[in-house]
Design an enzyme around this catalytic site. Structure first.
Site, mmCIF file in Angstrom:
data_model
loop_
_atom_site.group_PDB
_atom_site.id
_atom_site.type_symbol
_atom_site.label_atom_id
_atom_site.label_comp_id
_atom_site.label_asym_id
_atom_site.label_seq_id
_atom_site.Cartn_x
_atom_site.Cartn_y
_atom_site.Cartn_z
ATOM 1 N N SER A 63 0.825 -1.211 0.000
ATOM 2 C CA SER A 63 0.000 0.000 0.000
ATOM 3 C C SER A 63 0.861 1.265 0.000
ATOM 4 C CB SER A 63 -0.895 0.027 1.240
ATOM 5 O OG SER A 63 -1.680 -1.127 1.301
ATOM 6 N N GLY A 64 2.183 1.100 -0.037
ATOM 7 C CA GLY A 64 3.073 2.264 0.028
ATOM 8 C C GLY A 64 3.847 2.323 1.342
ATOM 9 N N TRP A 67 7.465 3.803 1.290
ATOM 10 C CA TRP A 67 7.408 5.262 1.074
ATOM 11 C C TRP A 67 7.088 5.976 2.388
ATOM 12 C CZ3 TRP A 67 3.082 7.778 -2.434
ATOM 13 C CH2 TRP A 67 3.382 9.130 -2.639
ATOM 14 N N HIS A 128 1.987 -4.917 9.561
ATOM 15 C CA HIS A 128 0.857 -5.297 8.702
ATOM 16 C C HIS A 128 -0.250 -5.940 9.553
ATOM 17 C CE1 HIS A 128 3.039 -4.351 5.123
ATOM 18 N NE2 HIS A 128 3.775 -5.429 5.065
ATOM 19 N N SER A 157 0.626 -4.748 -7.403
ATOM 20 C CA SER A 157 1.937 -4.607 -6.764
ATOM 21 C C SER A 157 2.300 -5.902 -6.019
ATOM 22 C CB SER A 157 1.912 -3.409 -5.810
ATOM 23 O OG SER A 157 3.179 -3.200 -5.262
ATOM 24 N N GLY A 279 5.718 2.575 -8.825
ATOM 25 C CA GLY A 279 5.179 3.661 -8.003
ATOM 26 C C GLY A 279 4.173 4.518 -8.755
HETATM 27 P P1 PAP Z 1 5.494 -3.611 1.761
HETATM 28 O O1 PAP Z 1 4.114 -3.376 2.267
HETATM 29 O O2 PAP Z 1 5.766 -5.044 1.414
HETATM 30 O O3 PAP Z 1 6.567 -3.019 2.606
HETATM 31 P P2 PAP Z 1 5.221 -1.431 -0.101
HETATM 32 O O4 PAP Z 1 6.327 -0.505 0.158
HETATM 33 O O5 PAP Z 1 3.877 -1.054 0.378
HETATM 34 O O6 PAP Z 1 5.608 -2.905 0.341
HETATM 35 O O7 PAP Z 1 5.030 -1.682 -1.644
HETATM 36 C C1 PAP Z 1 5.868 -1.269 -2.637
HETATM 37 C C2 PAP Z 1 5.036 -0.365 -3.534
HETATM 38 O O8 PAP Z 1 5.254 0.982 -3.166
HETATM 39 C C3 PAP Z 1 5.519 -0.524 -4.968
HETATM 40 O O9 PAP Z 1 4.396 -0.198 -5.774
HETATM 41 P P3 PAP Z 1 4.268 -0.698 -7.295
HETATM 42 O O10 PAP Z 1 4.523 -2.164 -7.278
HETATM 43 O O11 PAP Z 1 2.880 -0.351 -7.703
HETATM 44 O O12 PAP Z 1 5.289 0.058 -8.049
HETATM 45 C C4 PAP Z 1 6.581 0.558 -5.012
HETATM 46 O O13 PAP Z 1 6.951 0.946 -6.304
HETATM 47 C C5 PAP Z 1 5.889 1.667 -4.246
HETATM 48 N N1 PAP Z 1 6.844 2.632 -3.705
HETATM 49 C C6 PAP Z 1 8.005 2.391 -3.070
HETATM 50 N N2 PAP Z 1 8.603 3.533 -2.739
HETATM 51 C C7 PAP Z 1 7.808 4.531 -3.188
HETATM 52 C C8 PAP Z 1 7.909 5.956 -3.161
HETATM 53 N N3 PAP Z 1 8.938 6.558 -2.607
HETATM 54 N N4 PAP Z 1 6.887 6.668 -3.708
HETATM 55 C C9 PAP Z 1 5.836 6.058 -4.283
HETATM 56 N N5 PAP Z 1 5.700 4.717 -4.350
HETATM 57 C C10 PAP Z 1 6.669 3.965 -3.810
#
Ligand code: PAP
Length: 312
Positions: A63-64, A67, A128, A157, A279
């Site tokens: 969910s991001g 980030w 989570h 994702s 992202g």
């Molecule tokens: P997690 O819950 O397993 O820690 P999480 O960080 O939520 O994972 O998921 C990664 C998603 O956040 C990816 O999305 P996508 O697959 O649709 O690309 C990743 O690209 C996106 N993401 C990571 N860092 C950023 C950022 N700085 N800004 C925006 N999106 C980001």
């Protein structure tokens, strides 16, 4: 810490299904987990004591999380470490190292999350865990930031995050499991609703945020977040361009280009770069058929009906 034998005993007593990101998922207290996070979840339910100053970033996976971990870290530590400091920890460490998941830590590591040995200092954890299973002291004592994302993008994702599986899973198979609620910390709808309700009932303790709003209006969302964690921006900080500097430091481009995030592994076979894919908001359009999208939207509308929460 939970002994290996009791963890195995527990797993063998739980309902099991094929997993999306791991070979199997296990159902515990109504939600699904990969086997590696269950012992840590039970440890924290038994042993974690939250403090008033602790901040929790809770998300359904993809969910991001990465980030917002970076944003929260930069916000909380902005006095000690300016976002333009060439020695900023976010330039050298992955956001998951700086803001670890509670359920992955060993109980002996809970205190090491703070930069200081002072018990009144703030710790920032990711998690989570759904509301129903969160250690009670967190709900009572701490502040929770909940971040959600369009469920179609979250699924896409998550599907891409399966690349480290030893046996690949098809998009259709992953989609069916996801719709049935069998995804990490799923059913995702119940996960989101649990925190939505908490945020409505206790807005001073639970802040509900959305990935798309962070993308569309990062300044407004940063102000909201800073205010919620009790560290609002001063006029001087606003005038100095601090918000732009934090947004830049934590941006997809900013983080994904760093050596630390391009190389190495987070845990076992999960690479740091797997947290940075595209992202992009609305990327689901490149992967889901119209039927798949409308099925997810329909489940979302049915599940959220009457809650006041809209996500389609
Ligand atoms: P997690 O819950 O397993 O820690 P999480 O960080 O939520 O994972 O998921 C990664 C998603 O956040 C990816 O999305 P996508 O697959 O649709 O690309 C990743 O690209 C996106 N993401 C990571 N860092 C950023 C950022 N700085 N800004 C925006 N999106 C980001």
């Amino acid at each position: 810490m939970m002994a290996n034998s009791s963890a195995e005993e527990l797993l063998s007593s739980l309902p099991r299904e094929e997993g999306i990101t791991s070979a199997y998922s296990y159902q515990y207290q109504g939600f699904w987990y990969a086997p590696r996070s269950l012992p840590g979840l039970i440890d924290c339910q038994n042993q974690f004591q939250a403090r008033e100053n602790d901040i929790f970033l809770v998300t359904a996976p993809k969910s991001g999380t990465t980030w917002l971990k970076a944003v929260l870290y930069a916000l909380m530590n902005r006095e000690a470490c300016h976002p333009q400091d060439p020695a900023h920890p976010l330039l050298k460490q992955n956001p998951h190292q700086l803001v670890p998941f509670l359920e992955i830590l060993k109980p002996t590591e809970y205190d090491s999350v703070s930069n200081s040995s002072d018990k009144s200092s703030s710790r920032i954890f990711g998690s989570h865990i759904p509301t129903a299973s969160l250690p009670k002291s967190i709900i009572k004592e701490s502040k929770i930031v909940y971040l959600c994302r369009d469920i179609k993008d979250t699924f896409v994702s998550l599907f891409h995050f399966t690349s480290h599986r030893s046996s690949p899973i098809s998009l259709e198979n992953a989609f069916n499991l996801f719709c049935r609620g069998v995804s990490i910390s799923g059913p995702i709808w119940d996960h989101i609703l649990g925190y939505w309700k908490e945020s409505v009932e206790r807005p001073d303790k639970v802040l509900f945020m959305r990935y798309e709003e962070m993308t569309d209006e990062p300044h407004a969302q940063l102000r909201r977040l800073a205010h919620f964690i009790g560290k609002p921006f001063s006029q001087e900080e606003e005038n100095s361009g601090l918000l732009d500097q934090i947004i830049k430091l934590c941006s997809f481009d900013g983080l994904s280009k760093l050596e630390v995030n391009k190389t190495g592994n987070w845990i076992s076979n999960v690479r740091n770069d797997s947290f940075f894919r595209s992202g992009v908001v609305g990327d689901w359009k490149n992967y889901l058929t119209a039927e798949m999208a409308s099925k997810l939207d329909q489940i979302t509308e049915e599940k959220f009906h009457g809650s006041g929460l809209y996500m389609t």
